[in-house]
Design an enzyme around this catalytic site. Structure first.
Site, PDB file in Angstrom:
ATOM      1  N   GLN A 120       0.756  -1.145   0.101  1.00 12.51           N
ATOM      2  CA  GLN A 120      -0.083   0.051   0.141  1.00 12.51           C
ATOM      3  C   GLN A 120       0.827   1.310  -0.103  1.00 12.51           C
ATOM      4  OE1 GLN A 120      -2.448  -1.727   3.331  1.00 12.51           O
ATOM      5  NE2 GLN A 120      -3.965  -0.428   2.021  1.00 12.51           N
TER       6      GLN A 120
ATOM      7  N   ARG B 119       3.988   0.449  12.867  1.00 19.31           N
ATOM      8  CA  ARG B 119       3.915  -1.152  12.456  1.00 19.31           C
ATOM      9  C   ARG B 119       3.774  -1.099  10.846  1.00 19.31           C
ATOM     10  NH1 ARG B 119      -1.942  -3.990  11.691  1.00 19.31           N
ATOM     11  NH2 ARG B 119      -1.044  -5.835  10.649  1.00 19.31           N
TER      12      ARG B 119
ATOM     13  N   HIS C  34       1.170  -9.356   4.590  1.00 20.76           N
ATOM     14  CA  HIS C  34      -0.062  -8.427   4.710  1.00 20.76           C
ATOM     15  C   HIS C  34      -0.627  -8.465   3.164  1.00 20.76           C
ATOM     16  CE1 HIS C  34      -2.043  -4.810   6.516  1.00 20.76           C
ATOM     17  NE2 HIS C  34      -2.759  -5.120   5.477  1.00 20.76           N
TER      18      HIS C  34
ATOM     19  N   GLU D 121      -4.969 -10.178   8.896  1.00 19.03           N
ATOM     20  CA  GLU D 121      -6.231 -10.504   8.400  1.00 19.03           C
ATOM     21  C   GLU D 121      -6.508 -11.306   7.609  1.00 19.03           C
ATOM     22  OE1 GLU D 121      -7.765  -6.479   7.023  1.00 19.03           O
ATOM     23  OE2 GLU D 121      -7.760  -5.658   8.956  1.00 19.03           O
TER      24      GLU D 121
ATOM     25  N   ASN E 206      -7.733  -6.003  14.661  1.00 19.53           N
ATOM     26  CA  ASN E 206      -8.271  -4.988  13.806  1.00 19.53           C
ATOM     27  C   ASN E 206      -9.983  -4.765  13.792  1.00 19.53           C
ATOM     28  OD1 ASN E 206      -5.271  -5.226  13.372  1.00 19.53           O
ATOM     29  ND2 ASN E 206      -5.813  -5.549  11.267  1.00 19.53           N
TER      30      ASN E 206
ATOM     31  N   TYR F 173     -13.095  -2.200  12.548  1.00 18.77           N
ATOM     32  CA  TYR F 173     -13.450  -1.056  11.768  1.00 18.77           C
ATOM     33  C   TYR F 173     -15.211  -1.004  11.787  1.00 18.77           C
ATOM     34  CZ  TYR F 173      -8.867  -0.500   9.587  1.00 18.77           C
ATOM     35  OH  TYR F 173      -7.559  -0.240   9.394  1.00 18.77           O
TER      36      TYR F 173
ATOM     37  N   GLU G  75      -5.208  -2.288  14.543  1.00 18.94           N
ATOM     38  CA  GLU G  75      -5.488  -1.314  13.496  1.00 18.94           C
ATOM     39  C   GLU G  75      -6.905  -0.908  13.767  1.00 18.94           C
ATOM     40  OE1 GLU G  75      -5.950  -2.492   9.270  1.00 18.94           O
ATOM     41  OE2 GLU G  75      -4.146  -3.386   9.157  1.00 18.94           O
TER      42      GLU G  75
HETATM   43  C1  BGC Z   1      -6.222  -3.643   6.310  1.00 17.83           C
HETATM   44  C2  BGC Z   1      -5.496  -2.590   5.397  1.00 17.83           C
HETATM   45  C3  BGC Z   1      -6.685  -1.821   4.848  1.00 17.83           C
HETATM   46  C4  BGC Z   1      -7.694  -1.244   5.842  1.00 17.83           C
HETATM   47  C5  BGC Z   1      -8.646  -0.085   5.258  1.00 17.83           C
HETATM   48  C6  BGC Z   1      -7.703  -3.314   7.175  1.00 17.83           C
HETATM   49  O1  BGC Z   1      -8.562  -4.430   6.669  1.00 17.83           O
HETATM   50  O2  BGC Z   1      -5.448  -4.233   6.878  1.00 17.83           O
HETATM   51  O3  BGC Z   1      -4.849  -2.958   4.667  1.00 17.83           O
HETATM   52  O4  BGC Z   1      -6.093  -0.670   4.150  1.00 17.83           O
HETATM   53  O5  BGC Z   1      -8.417  -2.366   6.274  1.00 17.83           O
HETATM   54  O6  BGC Z   1      -9.297  -0.739   4.216  1.00 17.83           O
END
Ligand code: BGC
Length: 531
Positions: free
Chosen positions: A42, A100, A145, A190, A329, A331, A401
């Site tokens: 990335q 990281r 990754h 992930e 992680n 989100y 994350e």
């Molecule tokens: C991933 C990243 C990704 C981020 C946002 C995470 O699940 O590890 O590589 O850029 O989400 O989408």
């Protein structure tokens, strides 16, 4: 003496109730570590420099640009292969405890195998690690990754059981080169994304196999992690005393207003349990409810055996207990309920999977962020940690994350400040109210990058990157100023004024925690209009 103790207790209780009345008064313990994360494909660019071989992402972006929202690729990205000193500088400017980053397998081992270690690749990561240490920042390294060498994909990639040995061999090379300086390791980032999402959606490695491929991938990823963990544990830990785990992305699931807890729990076992139970539970192996469900469905579908490959007794023992902390992680979240007849099922990253028979929805009050899958529910992070602890027992949690994106890339990113503040608030509550042993928080991401199928559209960075500039200028956003303050003070309250930046925008921060701040906010809003 008794009375004395009693009054101390009362003072303690009253004190803690009082102090917990206002979350913004809570602080992170002094040992708590803050960092930011990136990943090789990335940010690095230099996709074919020196002897680096193509990864599945090089091939996918070059051959299928139509599957990337802006047709982009990570060929140059943030050019961190050349500009890594800039990365170290901004990491140090933020005052982070750790950074990281991930190692590119095809950069270090161009054939995918350890027959030859690239000297350019070896030097690149070595210098980066030394640069971080010289700046007083701890390197936290992800071994894998998502950027598998294409040469290994040509041999079946994560669906070939031999990959667990290929990965273990690669991990041993990485440990032998850097374990003297790196103390915290993430073997794999992930697996849910590169197994479930990849094989369901047909993104890199562009193999669509939502019923078979994803389960082969899952099992082999878990065993690969376990083998790498055991290599470190046996060959490197006695000398270097580091810690190793994997990072799991888990969505939080809870019942919607008509939903049953049982259904939400099934979704949790599928989304989080499949990647946790084999490693973190006492008994090991797949979560029993999921194993039974997939076996039943497979037979109903006419398969002679379960599509989910079983763990042998040896593999159960090999994988069980291979962790030093839980790398989490987080989100987004979803509400669950049993699917009604005829209802279309499926949601990222589980779309196309018939297994669960669950419909996923969201609450109207959950704010939406781009990309399509992103609904913001900060409380989910706290619920998730409690759930994991209840499932697998007390352990160290390291948030590897979380972060949020926008499409306009504005410097004055108040939404991102709010995102971090609210998620950090949940971490504080986990620590202080739930007594969960959370030891670190990692912002995704340090700077705008190549966001997989969302290309360069999604901006997740604390720093904006100017991708039209040869030097890929990195500019701090308001969120960088905010995060820096969190790192320095251990408090989530935004500073009223920060002299940190010179860009005329990020030196003023919104703060909405009280009336006084509201006045400041109005003042700044008016003031910004003149910027
Ligand atoms: C991933 C990243 C990704 C981020 C946002 C995470 O699940 O590890 O590589 O850029 O989400 O989408």
């Amino acid at each position: 003496m008794y009375l004395h103790l009693q009054s101390v207790f009362i003072i303690f209780v009253v004190g803690s109730v009082w102090s917990h009345k206002n979350v913004s008064e809570l602080k992170f313990p002094p040992w708590f570590k803050f960092g930011a994360a990136t990943a090789a494909y990335q940010i690095e660019g230099g996709w074919n420099i020196s002897d680096k071989s193509p990864s599945i992402w090089d091939v996918f972006t070059h051959e299928s640009p139509g599957m990337i929202s802006d047709g982009g690729a990570g060929d140059e990205a943030c050019d961190s292969y050349r500009l890594w000193r800039e990365d170290v500088k901004i990491v140090a400017d933020l005052g982070l405890d750790f950074y990281r980053f991930s190692i590119s397998w095809p950069r270090l081992l161009p054939s995918g195998f350890p027959d030859r270690i690239s000297s350019a690749g070896r030097r690149y990561y070595s210098e980066l690690i030394d640069g971080l240490l010289a700046a007083g920042v701890e390197p936290v390294v992800t071994v894998y990754h998502w950027d598998l060498p294409q040469s290994l994909q040509d041999l079946g990639g994560w669906t070939n059981p031999l990959i667990s040995d290929w990965f273990a061999d690669y991990a041993r090379v990485v440990f032998s080169l850097y374990a003297d300086r790196v103390k915290t390791w993430i073997t794999i980032n992930e697996p849910v994304i590169y197994c479930d999402a990849s094989y369901t959606m047909g993104v890199a490695p562009k193999v669509q196999s939502p019923e078979i491929g994803l389960y082969l991938c899952k099992k082999h990823a878990l065993i690969a992690h376990a083998k790498a963990w055991r290599i470190y544990d046996k060959e490197f830990k006695p000398k270097y005393h580091g810690k190793v785990s994997l990072s799991n992305l888990i969505m939080w699931f809870e019942p919607d207003d008509d939903g049953e807890e049982e259904v939400a729990e099934l979704a949790r076992q599928y989304g989080g349990g499949m990647y946790s139970h084999p490693i973190y539970s006492k008994e090991g192996g797949w979560p029993p409810a999921i194993e039974q469900l997939i076996a039943k469905r497979s037979l109903e579908q006419g398969y002679p055996r379960s599509r989910l490959p079983a763990f042998t007794e040896h593999e159960i023992q090999l994988t069980r207990g291979t962790y030093d902390f839980y790398g989490l992680n987080y989100y987004t979240a979803r509400l669950t309920r049993r699917a009604r007849s005829g209802e279309r099922i499926g949601i990222w990253p589980f779309s196309g999977i018939s297994e669960l028979n669950i419909t996923f929805t969201t609450r109207p009050e959950w704010k939406k962020a781009p990309p399509f899958w992103f609904y913001i529910y900060p409380e989910g992070l706290r619920h998730l940690m409690t759930w994991l602890r209840d499932q697998y027992g007390d352990m160290e949690f390291f948030i590897t994350e979380t972060g949020v994106s926008d499409y306009d890339g504005r410097l004055h990113d108040v939404d991102r400040v709010e995102y971090y503040q609210k998620h950090l608030e949940q971490v504080l509550l986990s620590i202080h109210e739930d007594h969960v042993n959370v030891t670190g928080f990692t912002a995704w991401t340090l700077m705008d990058d190549f966001e997989w199928i969302d290309g360069y559209r999604s901006k997740f960075g604390l720093y904006a990157v100017d991708f039209s500039d040869q030097q890929r200028r990195r500019t701090p956003r308001t969120s960088a100023v905010y995060y820096r303050n969190v790192v320095h003070t251990g408090s989530i309250t935004p500073p009223k004024y920060s002299p940190y930046s010179d860009n005329g925008v990020t030196n003023k921060i919104f703060s909405c925690t009280n009336l006084y701040s509201l006045i400041i906010t109005v003042y700044y809003v008016l003031d910004f209009q003149n910027c």
